[in-house]
Write an enzyme that holds these catalytic residues in place. Structure first.
Site, PDB file in Angstrom:
ATOM      1  N   SER A 885      -5.621   0.119  62.859  1.00  0.00           N
ATOM      2  CA  SER A 885      -4.613  -0.333  61.897  1.00  0.00           C
ATOM      3  C   SER A 885      -4.403   0.741  60.841  1.00  0.00           C
ATOM      4  O   SER A 885      -5.217   1.663  60.680  1.00  0.00           O
ATOM      5  CB  SER A 885      -5.064  -1.628  61.225  1.00  0.00           C
ATOM      6  OG  SER A 885      -6.201  -1.394  60.417  1.00  0.00           O
ATOM      7  N   HIS A 886      -3.310   0.637  60.095  1.00  0.00           N
ATOM      8  CA  HIS A 886      -2.976   1.678  59.128  1.00  0.00           C
ATOM      9  C   HIS A 886      -4.048   1.837  58.049  1.00  0.00           C
ATOM     10  O   HIS A 886      -4.396   2.953  57.675  1.00  0.00           O
ATOM     11  CB  HIS A 886      -1.628   1.359  58.476  1.00  0.00           C
ATOM     12  CG  HIS A 886      -0.461   1.586  59.392  1.00  0.00           C
ATOM     13  ND1 HIS A 886      -0.411   2.637  60.277  1.00  0.00           N
ATOM     14  CD2 HIS A 886       0.700   0.901  59.554  1.00  0.00           C
ATOM     15  CE1 HIS A 886       0.725   2.594  60.950  1.00  0.00           C
ATOM     16  NE2 HIS A 886       1.415   1.551  60.536  1.00  0.00           N
ATOM     17  N   VAL A 887      -4.586   0.728  57.533  1.00  0.00           N
ATOM     18  CA  VAL A 887      -5.586   0.859  56.470  1.00  0.00           C
ATOM     19  C   VAL A 887      -6.850   1.518  57.026  1.00  0.00           C
ATOM     20  O   VAL A 887      -7.530   2.274  56.316  1.00  0.00           O
ATOM     21  CB  VAL A 887      -5.911  -0.510  55.837  1.00  0.00           C
ATOM     22  CG1 VAL A 887      -6.701  -1.401  56.772  1.00  0.00           C
ATOM     23  CG2 VAL A 887      -6.675  -0.335  54.526  1.00  0.00           C
ATOM     24  N   SER A 888      -7.163   1.277  58.297  1.00  0.00           N
ATOM     25  CA  SER A 888      -8.332   1.916  58.907  1.00  0.00           C
ATOM     26  C   SER A 888      -8.120   3.424  59.021  1.00  0.00           C
ATOM     27  O   SER A 888      -9.027   4.225  58.742  1.00  0.00           O
ATOM     28  CB  SER A 888      -8.590   1.326  60.295  1.00  0.00           C
ATOM     29  OG  SER A 888      -8.758  -0.071  60.230  1.00  0.00           O
ATOM     30  N   ARG A 890      -6.124   5.239  57.191  1.00  0.00           N
ATOM     31  CA  ARG A 890      -6.136   5.827  55.840  1.00  0.00           C
ATOM     32  C   ARG A 890      -7.566   6.016  55.347  1.00  0.00           C
ATOM     33  O   ARG A 890      -7.880   6.979  54.652  1.00  0.00           O
ATOM     34  CB  ARG A 890      -5.329   4.947  54.879  1.00  0.00           C
ATOM     35  CG  ARG A 890      -3.839   4.981  55.167  1.00  0.00           C
ATOM     36  CD  ARG A 890      -3.034   4.461  53.984  1.00  0.00           C
ATOM     37  NE  ARG A 890      -3.170   3.035  53.782  1.00  0.00           N
ATOM     38  CZ  ARG A 890      -2.421   2.111  54.378  1.00  0.00           C
ATOM     39  NH1 ARG A 890      -1.514   2.485  55.267  1.00  0.00           N
ATOM     40  NH2 ARG A 890      -2.572   0.834  54.119  1.00  0.00           N
TER      41      ARG A 890
END
Length: 1278
Positions: A885-888, A890
């Site tokens: 996922s995007h937060v991962s 980042r």
């Protein structure tokens, strides 16, 4: 082992109808399943049965024996629409049918004739001819061969299925049925219905067809939790404007929709009534002046055009309203200032009357003043006028329970059509009463008969709401569980009469018994049930007074409470020792009388009432109930008396299953059905809680069985139970697949439990959203103590059917993780760290904060949409986040430790260290955490100084074209996302597909914003940016809203249509399509100013003003699955492994903030044909789109080291994708190993090819459609 026959029809507009006819295991029924695929709306199956030797259509015999047809509406299930028919008449030789499109009033036939499906009864039931006794004997032999182990119900089911297989194999070898019978000499153990076994594994337990229990009544819920407004309501508001809107109400009947808007126009009350019905349509209506139940002829001065009076009502013709995209009909009524409180109506259309499920449509009118205090979003379920009136009338209600229930009946009648808020308000009031926060009696004498009759009226009204408003059934159940049944005639009077008989028969006319007698005559209540139970326990214990007080105190009755009655009870009971038997007999009978009035949820009372000859002699036949239910209820009563918990658990659910069909559509005595079901559910909860004490959570078969029964109970208890049903089907699947110490089984089971945890958490949050605001508002008005208000919804949830399931899941999880060789941590971003612990509820709340010293955040909730704050070196959370996922991504970009903790004890221990320093070291088994010390300073230094830095290249000028084709992509015109697509298209092998694409190049936004038509918008954005630069982050949303007001030059529209058509994209270019495209483009541009992107730029010291946004335009591949590949395993860092995550539908559920985990697997680059699954899916939602266009952000900010793949900006589909609840119970990725290996190997090979093209690790997004691999995006893996 059912035999099936399948048939397919190719229909218009690409639709496909697949029909499967299956012989059911009972040998006397056939199920026909109709699956309508590739359609966008519900159709109607118009069908009839064909009997042998007759070509006429007949209604099947379970409905009627006459000629005719039935109409059944297809119901949405996954990505198809489904109808399931069950036929029990072997004379039926075929089903003939046509399809009706109700929304367009057209019929679909096969070559001008009917569709036909043959029903080959003999073929379908050939294998069911083996006698059940023979199967059971063979199953016994199989069990005996295994050494007669103690088998669970699921293991017994496996033996039974194996027996069937063996017998079929022997029949296929030519052995006759007679020979098999003769050789089967093992005696079958008789089923002990009268004396049940004292274990949970006493009988073969076949899984239920839980799909039949599906209930879906409410409007779809969007991700923010608000109810989606209908298209008709939006069209109506567009027609009349929203500035004077007072209220809005919609009705849905079959395929019809009716919307009523109330407006205040210069003090006049105006009603706009709209419908999607076609053809001549007439409103038959009346008004209400003093109460909502009135039907009065409207005065002549308020009649609209095309109106006339007829038979005590007014009839008004609807007027057509048509546009290029939509058509509907409306009536505009000006009720002026007539002081009306409501209107009622029915509609005549298409030759028949349309009503609200057998009742009139009712709309309560509001004064404009009542809406002046606009509610907050969290309070949309709060009906303030009702709660204010309850508060005003509480002084009257506390006089007696008769007063309270009479007031409740009156207020419920007035608010029952006010949405869920009305019923919630009444339920909260009743619960405050039931939990003794309110006074039950004050200075008023009332006969028990009058209380009983008041209760009867209230529960009758609840029954009416249950029948007419299915979406409120869950709230009605909560309410009725709080009150007694009530009754007319002598039901209540017996309370008064029988206490005198007890006193006379047992010589106890003084002391405590006389005080109780006076209370009963003065104001009987539910407390009397507890007092009677306390007296019974006192007598049974040989008159031990501590037994009396213990019973009272356990149920919340103190000496102070007894003394507070108008007729106080201050004495202790004293009886003659020789009266024991008589007292037990008389008090037991009296307890039944009290429960019949005051305890609706008491099981014995509910069963007795339901089975009573005076009422029940027709209830089974009329409601289509099986006689088996009566036997089950009598058995349940006996098991309850014996406190035999293990068989009782299953029999309670079996009784509810038998009751369920009648409860969904009761024909008579709905209240008795409902009270019985509530009582069965309550008894189940109590029984299973007792069983929890002795459960062995290290014995999976035992826990599998208990969770199975608990899930079935939950399916039967809740409205909108689709996802729980899917979870139950999935649980059946893992139950049947159980093998001891099987890692893959444990991973699959863990995924089902993970999803269940998400579903239960979502239900809890839903309850807090709809109930707690009302509890807080009303509780404060009624001066309920703060603790009683704060825990209100929590106590409702704990008392509900989901609480025990949550306990089971949490306690079984460690055992599963042990079998699956999983620790208590899932490491998403691997990094050592040192920092000071800070605990937060939600990461998003602190995302724009700067921490001056290294910080370890313990966040109770992470969604995936957040930016990790500056100064944070680690984020630890119980939330399940996808590795890709995007937060991962980042987190890994910034070298921040990011991990999910599955052990609440570990998490609680970490939270206890708040304010103190800890050290985190990543190991192959998870995280090792210790108290911080000076030796970790170097770790702290590394992570503070390793924040990525970059300079955004400037000079991205507008190229002079608003839209360019993929052939025109250059690194000066578009970002790397678009440029990589062009690069790949020229190099990948033909089996890897690349979707067609175009782009809005850099500078397009700035060019259009500078146009004269947008000068006001530009000026406003400039002012807002000045405030933003001074630190006011609230202006971010205002800038986004301003961008959405921009106007488009005609040249942009023309270029977009020309380029997309030249690329053969599915773009119509009509007015509606253009408008949706333009909104999507503006949303992508506006995402430059979303909070996480802005905060990220500031944290990384990047110039936000230098960010330039191109827009990549691609065809949406409406695929079966979406995936993300990292060709270098991001978890282990192993460059020889490819890591992939895959979801059903579109990929936004994977990279966005959708709850649950994706399915994930790793593949060795040296052995692409052997993928290894490391987690199974728990995603709740799949996103599906019709052929459309997606507009993807492609900024120059994403080209920088440390930001590639960070997902800071938005991608927007032109046509909103549909959210579909995912059913994994038959998912090929899980069920079909060969299919899974082929697909996963192909995906991994595509990743390997693309990595070799670029020569470095890649982050790749793609889609699987019809077995083909599409790559929609590729970029360097950071």
């Amino acid at each position: 082992m059912a035999t099936s026959k399948s048939q397919q029809f190719q229909l218009i507009e690409g639709m496909e109808l697949q029909i499967t006819v299956t012989g059911l295991p009972n040998g006397s029924s056939v199920r026909a399943e109709f699956h309508l695929k590739n359609c966008t709306r519900a159709w109607i199956l118009h069908w009839g049965c064909i009997y042998q030797g007759n070509n006429h259509w007949y209604i099947p015999s379970e409905h009627s024996s006459k000629q005719g047809a039935l109409q059944t509406t297809f119901v949405k299930s996954g990505d198809a629409y489904v109808v399931i028919l069950e036929l029990r008449d072997p004379r039926v030789r075929a089903i003939e049918f046509v399809l009706k499109d109700g929304s367009h009033n057209r019929w679909l036939r096969q070559h001008n004739g009917n569709f036909r499906v043959e029903i080959p009864w003999n073929d379908l039931h050939a294998h069911h001819r083996i006698p059940k006794t023979l199967i059971e004997r063979r199953a016994h032999k199989i069990w005996d061969r295994k050494g007669r182990p103690q088998s669970s119900a699921r293991e017994q089911q496996i033996d039974y299925d194996n027996a069937v297989r063996e017998l079929h194999a022997e029949l296929a070898r030519g052995i006759s049925l007679d020979e098999l019978q003769a050789n089967s000499t093992v005696p079958v153990e008789k089923e002990e219905t009268s004396e049940p076994h004292h274990t949970m594994i006493q009988s073969y337990r076949r899984k239920h067809d839980v799909q039949k229990w599906l209930q879906k009544y409410t409007e779809p819920i969007n991700r923010s939790g608000s109810v989606k407004s209908s298209a008709l309501a939006e069209l109506s508001k567009r027609s009349v404007g929203q500035e004077n809107l007072v209220s809005q109400k919609s009705f849905h009947v079959r395929n019809y929709e009716i919307t009523v808007l109330q407006r205040d126009v210069k003090g006049d009350c105006r009603l706009w009534i709209a419908t999607n019905m076609a053809g001549p349509t007439v409103l038959h209506w009346g008004v209400a002046k003093s109460s909502a139940g009135e039907w009065l002829i409207p005065p002549p001065d308020v009649l609209p055009e095309k109106s006339k009076f007829v038979h005590g009502a007014c009839q008004t013709q609807f007027t057509d309203m048509s546009s290029r995209e939509h058509s509907y009909q409306f009536i505009d009524i000006n009720l002026k200032r007539g002081g009306f409180v409501g209107i009622q109506f029915v509609i005549w259309s298409g030759g028949y009357w349309v009503n609200n499920n057998g009742a009139n449509f009712v709309v309560n009118l509001k004064s404009a003043d009542s809406t002046s205090g606009k509610l907050d979003v969290d309070e949309k379920y709060v009906l303030k006028w009702l709660l204010d009136e309850i508060s005003e009338r509480e002084k009257e209600a506390e006089r007696s329970l008769m007063h309270r229930f009479n007031i409740a009946t009156e207020l419920t009648e007035r608010c029952k059509d006010e949405g869920e808020g009305g019923c919630i308000g009444i339920m909260v009031w009743m619960r405050f009463m039931a939990t003794r926060h309110l006074t039950w009696n004050k200075n008023y004498n009332v006969k028990p008969r009058e209380i009983s009759e008041a209760l009867e009226r209230f529960t009758n009204l609840m029954e009416k709401i249950y029948l007419q408003q299915p979406n409120k059934r869950e709230i009605v159940r909560l309410t009725m569980a709080l009150v007694g049944r009530g009754g007319q005639g002598d039901v209540g009077q017996r309370i008064r009469d029988e206490i005198l008989v007890i006193q006379r028969n047992n010589h106890c006319k003084s002391g405590m018994m006389e005080e109780w007698h006076q209370k009963l005559h003065n104001n009987s209540s539910a407390d009397d049930v507890i007092i009677c139970e306390a007296l019974l326990n006192y007598v049974r214990s040989d008159f031990r007074i501590d037994a009396y007080w213990q019973t009272l105190q356990t149920n919340g009755l103190t000496k102070e409470r007894l003394a507070s009655y108008d007729r106080p009870i201050v004495s202790e009971p004293r009886f003659r020792s020789d009266s024991k038997e008589g007292l037990i007999r008389d008090l037991t009978m009296y307890l039944k009388t009290l429960k019949a009035v005051h305890s609706g949820a008491d099981l014995e009372s509910a069963i007795d009432t339901f089975l009573s000859p005076s009422k029940g002699h027709h209830v089974f036949a009329v409601n289509g109930l099986s006689p088996k239910l009566q036997d089950l209820l009598n058995l349940v009563k006996r098991l309850v008396r014996e406190e035999n918990t293990e068989p009782l658990i299953e029999k309670l659910v079996d009784a509810r299953i038998q009751l369920h069909p009648a409860l969904r559509a009761p024909r008579t005595r709905a209240k008795d059905l409902l009270f019985l079901d509530i009582a069965l559910e309550s008894c189940f909860k109590t029984t299973i809680e007792k069983r929890l004490i002795s459960l062995n959570f290290n014995n999976p078969p035992e826990i599998i069985y208990v969770i199975c029964v608990v899930l079935e109970n939950l399916c039967l208890s809740i409205v909108n139970n689709e996802e729980i049903i899917f979870c139950t089907k999935d649980w059946y699947r893992v139950s049947e697949a159980y093998r001891p110490h099987d890692v893959q089984w444990a991973l699959q089971t863990k995924a089902v439990l993970d999803r269940l945890q998400l579903v239960l958490a979502d239900r809890c949050q839903h309850y807090f959203t709809i109930i707690q605001p009302t509890a807080k508002y009303l509780g404060q008005l009624l001066r309920v103590d703060k603790h009683g208000i704060d825990v209100f919804t929590e106590e409702v949830i704990r008392a509900g059917p989901g609480a025990v399931l949550s306990t089971l899941v949490n306690r079984f999880d460690p055992s599963l993780r042990k079998i699956a060789n999983l620790g208590c941590w899932q490491v998403i971003s691997s990094a050592d760290a040192y920092g000071f612990v800070v605990c937060v509820n939600e990461l998003i709340v602190v995302q724009n904060k700067f921490y001056s010293k290294p910080t370890v955040i313990i966040a109770s909730k992470v969604t995936g949409e957040e930016e990790i704050p500056a100064g944070v070196v680690a984020v630890l959370t119980p939330s399940m986040i996808d590795v890709l996922s995007h937060v991962s991504i980042r987190a890994r970009n910034s070298k921040i430790c990011f991990a999910t903790c599955f052990d609440q004890n570990v998490l609680s221990n970490l939270k206890s260290k708040e304010g103190r320093a800890i050290s985190i070291h990543t190991k192959s088994t998870g995280l090792v955490i210790s108290d911080g010390n000076n030796s970790d300073v170097s770790v702290r230094h590394i992570f503070i100084s390793s924040v990525p830095r970059g300079v955004i290249s400037k000079g991205k000028k507008f190229c002079g074209h608003y839209v360019i084709s993929s052939k025109e992509f250059t690194d000066e015109r578009v970002g790397s996302k678009s440029y990589n697509i062009k690069f790949l298209r020229e190099r990948v092998p033909s089996w890897i597909k690349i979707p067609t694409s175009a782009a809005l190049p850099f500078g397009t936004f700035e060019n259009i914003l500078s146009d004269d038509s947008n000068k006001d918008v530009a000026r406003r954005i400039s002012v807002l940016k000045d405030s933003l630069n001074r630190g006011d982050l609230t202006k971010l949303k205002s800038i986004q809203e301003a961008i959405l007001q921009m106007s488009a030059p005609m040249a942009l529209r023309n270029e977009l249509i020309t380029k997309l058509r030249s690329e053969r994209m599915p773009y119509l270019g009509d007015e509606s399509g253009w408008n949706r495209s333009w909104v999507a483009i503006k949303k992508v541009w506006a995402s430059k100013w979303n909070e996480r992107a802005y905060v990220s730029c500031k944290k990384n010291k990047l110039d936000h003003d230098a960010v330039c946004m191109a827009v990549l335009i691609q065809e949406v591949i409406c695929g079966d699955y979406a995936f993300v590949i990292h060709t270098n395993n991001p978890v282990s860092g192993d460059s020889s492994e490819i890591y992939t995550e895959i979801v059903k539908g579109l990929g936004e559920t994977l990279v966005g903030a959708y709850p649950g985990r994706a399915m994930s697997f790793i593949t060795k680059k040296t052995n692409l044909k052997s993928p290894t699954v490391i987690s199974y899916p728990s995603k709740r939602i799949g996103l599906y789109s019709k052929p459309s266009i997606i507009f993807r952000s492609d900024s120059n900010n994403e080209d920088l080291e440390g930001n590639a793949g960070a997902g800071l900006y938005d991608s927007v589909i032109m046509d909103e994708a549909e959210e579909v609840v995912v059913d994994y119970s038959r998912e090929p990725l899980i069920m079909d190993k060969s299919f899974r290996v082929r697909l996963f190997s192909a995906i991994a090979e595509a990743g390997n090819v693309i990595e070799s093209i670029y020569g470095c690790p890649q982050d790749i997004e793609g889609v699987v459609k019809g077995g083909h691999i599409y790559i929609v995006q590729a970029r360097p893996q950071v």
